[in-house]
Design an enzyme around this catalytic site. Sequence first.
Site, PDB file in Angstrom:
ATOM      1  N   ASP A  13      46.851  10.722  60.563  1.00  0.00           N
ATOM      2  CA  ASP A  13      47.039  12.032  59.961  1.00  0.00           C
ATOM      3  C   ASP A  13      48.347  11.952  59.180  1.00  0.00           C
ATOM      4  OD1 ASP A  13      46.813  14.916  59.569  1.00  0.00           O
ATOM      5  OD2 ASP A  13      48.422  15.058  61.048  1.00  0.00           O
ATOM      6  N   ASP A  15      50.842  14.942  57.817  1.00  0.00           N
ATOM      7  CA  ASP A  15      51.937  15.817  58.244  1.00  0.00           C
ATOM      8  C   ASP A  15      52.110  15.783  59.761  1.00  0.00           C
ATOM      9  OD1 ASP A  15      52.345  18.147  55.742  1.00  0.00           O
ATOM     10  OD2 ASP A  15      50.589  16.853  55.742  1.00  0.00           O
TER      11      ASP A  15
END
Length: 221
Positions: A13, A15
Amino acid sequence: MKTDTPPSAILFDLDGTLIDTAPDFIRCLNMLRQQHKLEPLPAETIRRSVSNGARAMIRVGFGLEPEHPDYQEKHTAFLDLYEAGVAIETTLFEGMDELLLDLEGRSIPWGIVTNKPARFAIPLIEALGLAERCATLICPDHVTQRKPHPEPMFLACREIGAEPKRAIYVGDHERDIEAGRNAGMRTIAVRYGYIEQPESVDLWHADIIVDTVSDLAKLLQ
């Protein structure tokens, strides 16, 4: 998680997992609050909601939901501010570059699967010098279903040429772990990310939970 054969790919992922985008979210939200004559919010109040995106920022910053008549104007203004400075204060998490260099040195491809729109994600990874290093970047613009649906995960694996069942997905949100599990991948939850309730990580059913980037690096070696 350690096996005799290396993983076919490590997918991250964006952020709160690979990069620390919170400083620019904090800067932009407090800038928007200032424009509306409001006092800045504490950084930590904003930080823990960053993984929930711009909608969460407007909820935290102004207490507004999408159905409120003032919501769209503030949502658009926030995104414009963010787009103008996606990488002013954003950096890789400490220790993450060394982790990526280790993967690259062992010829293990790594990529990014994010719910962050391409208009922000592409210039961000370019600014951080990651565009030529990551094997794939999958944003909602590239698929019909976003995480936690497995479609983005499968597309990332196709672009890399990796078997999903031999890939690992690393994330800081329950939907990340759900997306990885839905795709048949092994999953790692990172407790150092943007998590509103750190104790909730134990309920996500990740294969492994790590507290720091250092712990993640040791696990992947």
